[in-house]
Every structure is written in C-alpha cells, then in structure tokens.
Scaffold this motif. Sequence first.
Motif, PDB file in Angstrom:
ATOM      1  N   ASP A  27       0.860  -1.177   0.000  1.00 44.06           N
ATOM      2  CA  ASP A  27       0.000   0.000   0.000  1.00 44.06           C
ATOM      3  C   ASP A  27       0.895   1.226   0.000  1.00 44.06           C
ATOM      4  O   ASP A  27       2.099   1.133   0.260  1.00 44.06           O
ATOM      5  CB  ASP A  27      -0.921  -0.013   1.231  1.00 44.06           C
ATOM      6  CG  ASP A  27      -2.202   0.794   0.992  1.00 44.06           C
ATOM      7  OD1 ASP A  27      -2.271   1.513  -0.029  1.00 44.06           O
ATOM      8  OD2 ASP A  27      -3.112   0.701   1.824  1.00 44.06           O
ATOM      9  N   ILE A  29       0.799   5.753   0.744  1.00 50.23           N
ATOM     10  CA  ILE A  29       0.080   6.957   1.142  1.00 50.23           C
ATOM     11  C   ILE A  29       0.930   8.165   0.806  1.00 50.23           C
ATOM     12  O   ILE A  29       2.159   8.078   0.720  1.00 50.23           O
ATOM     13  CB  ILE A  29      -0.264   6.953   2.654  1.00 50.23           C
ATOM     14  CG1 ILE A  29       0.963   6.641   3.509  1.00 50.23           C
ATOM     15  CG2 ILE A  29      -1.367   5.970   2.972  1.00 50.23           C
ATOM     16  CD1 ILE A  29       0.702   6.657   4.994  1.00 50.23           C
ATOM     17  N   ALA A 106       0.579   9.485   9.617  1.00 50.19           N
ATOM     18  CA  ALA A 106      -0.277   9.193   8.460  1.00 50.19           C
ATOM     19  C   ALA A 106      -0.671   7.717   8.426  1.00 50.19           C
ATOM     20  O   ALA A 106      -1.801   7.364   8.059  1.00 50.19           O
ATOM     21  CB  ALA A 106       0.438   9.588   7.165  1.00 50.19           C
ATOM     22  N   ILE A 107       0.256   6.825   8.812  1.00 49.31           N
ATOM     23  CA  ILE A 107      -0.056   5.388   8.864  1.00 49.31           C
ATOM     24  C   ILE A 107      -1.174   5.126   9.864  1.00 49.31           C
ATOM     25  O   ILE A 107      -2.129   4.383   9.577  1.00 49.31           O
ATOM     26  CB  ILE A 107       1.197   4.578   9.241  1.00 49.31           C
ATOM     27  CG1 ILE A 107       2.209   4.592   8.095  1.00 49.31           C
ATOM     28  CG2 ILE A 107       0.822   3.131   9.587  1.00 49.31           C
ATOM     29  CD1 ILE A 107       3.545   3.963   8.452  1.00 49.31           C
ATOM     30  N   ASN A 109      -3.526   7.127  10.917  1.00 54.21           N
ATOM     31  CA  ASN A 109      -4.804   7.626  10.391  1.00 54.21           C
ATOM     32  C   ASN A 109      -5.313   6.750   9.251  1.00 54.21           C
ATOM     33  O   ASN A 109      -6.521   6.484   9.148  1.00 54.21           O
ATOM     34  CB  ASN A 109      -4.648   9.077   9.927  1.00 54.21           C
ATOM     35  CG  ASN A 109      -4.449  10.038  11.091  1.00 54.21           C
ATOM     36  OD1 ASN A 109      -4.950   9.799  12.188  1.00 54.21           O
ATOM     37  ND2 ASN A 109      -3.721  11.124  10.864  1.00 54.21           N
ATOM     38  N   ASN A 110      -4.397   6.287   8.403  1.00 60.83           N
ATOM     39  CA  ASN A 110      -4.786   5.446   7.277  1.00 60.83           C
ATOM     40  C   ASN A 110      -5.338   4.106   7.750  1.00 60.83           C
ATOM     41  O   ASN A 110      -6.343   3.605   7.229  1.00 60.83           O
ATOM     42  CB  ASN A 110      -3.579   5.239   6.360  1.00 60.83           C
ATOM     43  CG  ASN A 110      -3.916   4.460   5.103  1.00 60.83           C
ATOM     44  OD1 ASN A 110      -3.665   3.260   5.019  1.00 60.83           O
ATOM     45  ND2 ASN A 110      -4.493   5.133   4.119  1.00 60.83           N
ATOM     46  N   GLU A 113      -8.826   4.587   9.054  1.00 57.85           N
ATOM     47  CA  GLU A 113      -9.812   4.709   7.979  1.00 57.85           C
ATOM     48  C   GLU A 113     -10.127   3.353   7.358  1.00 57.85           C
ATOM     49  O   GLU A 113     -11.280   3.064   7.021  1.00 57.85           O
ATOM     50  CB  GLU A 113      -9.286   5.663   6.905  1.00 57.85           C
ATOM     51  CG  GLU A 113      -9.172   7.119   7.359  1.00 57.85           C
ATOM     52  CD  GLU A 113      -8.466   7.986   6.336  1.00 57.85           C
ATOM     53  OE1 GLU A 113      -8.090   7.452   5.262  1.00 57.85           O
ATOM     54  OE2 GLU A 113      -8.286   9.190   6.603  1.00 57.85           O
ATOM     55  N   LYS A 114      -9.126   2.497   7.190  1.00 56.30           N
ATOM     56  CA  LYS A 114      -9.320   1.229   6.481  1.00 56.30           C
ATOM     57  C   LYS A 114      -9.816   0.100   7.384  1.00 56.30           C
ATOM     58  O   LYS A 114     -10.615  -0.735   6.962  1.00 56.30           O
ATOM     59  CB  LYS A 114      -8.019   0.806   5.798  1.00 56.30           C
ATOM     60  CG  LYS A 114      -7.644   1.694   4.623  1.00 56.30           C
ATOM     61  CD  LYS A 114      -6.472   1.126   3.855  1.00 56.30           C
ATOM     62  CE  LYS A 114      -6.219   1.960   2.608  1.00 56.30           C
ATOM     63  NZ  LYS A 114      -5.078   1.438   1.830  1.00 56.30           N
TER      64      LYS A 114
END
Length: 492
Positions: A27, A29, A106-107, A109-110, A113-114
């Motif tokens: 993945d 981002i 960011a990881i 938060n990502n 979300e997922k």
Amino acid sequence: MRCFGFKGKVVLALAGVALCASSAIADNINVNGANRSMLVYAPSGIEKNRPLIIQMHGMNQDAPYQQNAAKWESIADTARFVVVFPNGENKAWDISGDKDINFLKAIINNMYEKYGIDKKRVYVSGFSMGGMMSYHAANKMGDMIAAIAPVSGGGSPNSPKRAMPIMHTHGTTDDVVNYNNTVNTVKSWVSAQKCSSSSQKIKPYPATRSGSAASLEIWSGCNDGVEVRLMTIEGKGHWYSMDLASVNTSDEIWNFVKNYSLDGVTPSAPAVVVPTNRDSIFNGGFDSSAVAWDLQLHGDAKAMGAAKDGKYQLDISAVGTQNYQVQLIQHDLHLEKDQWYEISFDASAGAARTLEVNVEQHTDPWDSYLGEKQNFEIGTESKTYSFKFQMTAATDTNSRLSFNAGAATGTLTLDNVKISKTEAEPPSKLANVRLEKAGVENYAVFSMNGVYLGRITADKAGLYEATKNLVKRPGMFLVKSEVGLTFRLNVK
C-alpha cells in the motif's frame, strides 16, 4: 518465508496484491507530497477497535526483509491486530526531524480509515535504525503511541509527551549498536520516568527454560504506572532474534505492549503460548488461525497461505525445481529414538496433484527421519491420508513435520493434522508368492507400511532391478500386479 515485492514505485492499483505467503499487501500513502510505501498485514475479517503495531526495518533494509525476520502474522491472527511494515526513504529513517514522524502519523490515520484500528492501542517497534526511530517517536508523538519495543537500537529521552512503556531487546555481542551503550540509554529512560532504582532480574528467561541465553530486567514504579524492560540475549549479535531455544522476540514484544493503552486500560488479548518440545501437533485443526505453522518459500516459488474456515488453504502461483520450495512446516516436535509414530491429515486440491510429506531435522542439514519421503496422490475430494514410521535416529526435541507442495501450482487444503505414538508395525501376513506370469506387466510398489512409492513396468526377470531403481534403498517392499498378485520383494 520469503516475501515478494515490486521494484520501483508502488502504485495504488496494486494495493490488493498479495506479496508473500502471509498475504501482506502493498500500500502507499501521500505524506507531505511524497509517495510513501508499506506492507500491511490484517487478519482475515479483522474486527474494528483492534490494536496496530508499526514495525520498522534497519538501515539498508526494507519492509519485506523486516516482515520475514519478525514473522508477526500468526501472532496477529491469534490476538487479532494489524501490523504495518513501512519503508524508509533510501532504506533509512529520519531519527532527528519530522519527516518520518509525519509518516507514522499518516499510517495511524490510514489504518483507522481502512480497518477502524483502536487509536489508543498503537504500538511502535523497530530493528536497529528502526529501533532508534521507535525512541524518536516516543519523544515526538508519545500522545499517539501506547508503548514502544525497540530491538538493537537506542535513543535518549528528549522531553517526551508522556511516560512511555518500553520493551528493549539487545544481544550482548552486537558489533553495530554497542550493547553496553544501549544499556546506559535504557537506564536514562528509567531515570527520566522516575522508575524504581531497584530492578527485578530474571535469569534465565523464561525461568522454565534452563538453557535459554536470554535474561530480563524489569524496572517498575515509573510515572503513570508504566514499566521499562530490557531483554538481554547472551552471545547474540546484531539481528532480530527468533531463537526458540531462548525467546521469540515478536512474542515477547506483543505480550508486553498489549498491556498498555493511552487511557491506561489494560486490554484483554490472548497470549500466544505454543508449547515447545511437544509430542503432538499444535493447532492441527486450524480452528482460528495458522499459529504454530510456518509457510516457507524458496527459490522462485510463490504462494499464499492462510487459515480459513477451519482449514489451511494454500494457493501456489509459481513453483521452483524442488518440492520443498513451497513448504508448510511445524517444528518443536519431540521424537523419541526407537518409537513408532503415525502421521495423519486430511487433504484436497483444486486439481489432482502429488503432495510430499517429510519428518526431518529443523536445522541444517535437515536430515529426514523417514526411510523415504512420503508421496500422496491428492484429489479434489477431501480424504484422510496417513503413514507410520519408526524414529531410528537419536531423540530430537525440535524436529519438524513438513508438507512440501512445490511440485505443482494451484490450491491445496489441509486439515486435522495429527501425530501420535503407535505400536511397532506388525510383520506382514502376506506370504511370499511366486510369480506366475513371465510377460511384461505393470506393478505398483508400496513400503511395508502400505505407503505407495510408485509404478514400474517389467517382466519377471527385470522386476527386481526395476523395483530397486524405483525405491533406491535396501529393504522389504510390497509389489502388486494388475491381476491382483501381491508379494514381498527384498531389495539389497
């Protein structure tokens, strides 16, 4: 276990492509205008509000390397959490600035979300420079991280935002990151967090494993009720230790960090306890995960495997030149000299195929304990297969059972894997039968345990040599003709 990554830039369209046997996915981002990549492992059907572990590689390494070294997948399957292996830019980490701090944020938060991860149970770990980055994260974003677990890499406290639970692991002969210097660094965190000056020492660790090279030192009474722990492994150099004679580093990390949350609540999560030196298969029914099983890929072989619906499902997309190049193993098995054992398992395949099964040493030179490796013809319907063998070598407390599936691509399903002690194989009741047919005929050859070894075509005069060329070892074998004639043949 070898993982397969993509060269060059990882694009978003590839986010669902499995990279290795554990079904981790690539993945990426965007972080401050830069495309950052990572591998993500999430157990099948992962629930919301489960923990997240971020584990970072060392300098000049990458995410697939760290994933292979740490083997988090079976632990994550059992305890139900998500693991992310991020890639540092140029295979390094920014351990003084904010570039990779922003990447870690960011990881988190990502993954929220997922997968809906629990932001109060985010844990950061890393090896070598990745361990240094763990300490940097503790200083810079301690309000987002519940605990850290560095391995072979240090970092001093610098105005951390909160008291940080720390589990540090280090080998005494590390020639890259000096052990003694790191001990002083750990003690600086002990002092900064106002832990008790006296510590608890457990040597060997665990106390029940007398031959373990590991010891554990624990400082408690720290601010906010946290602990600082130092796991020392005598004689270990600069690598991520998975020495089961001492400790499994990933198990130890999880069993520590799972006790911490940003709100101070101790979450309940099952510990991974796989007994060693056992005379039975652990998790042979794959009821909830593939814990205790290890899928290893060698050469150019590619495969994915996971426990699904109470069975182990293997999907092989590329084979190598040897059966063992796709290998599902379980080790830590105790086999006693002169004891007879029976192995049984259920198997089916997407298309008819051969499956090789072996019982062998778990360490180099991986000598087999069988007279010959067992080969089974697997069909599309699930059936039970079994064989018996006698342990003629010296007692081995860390032997392994191996399913070697590198002969063909396609799917293979395994279940109900068992090993049990049994009585000695009784002498065959079949009499020696004289051959009556002189013409060429097809024959099936079996071991005296009834295991199919192969098929030959020969006349009476050439039958002995044909059988000898097939079995390639001395011993007594059963030979059956197409017309039902069965006899014993002594190969010398």
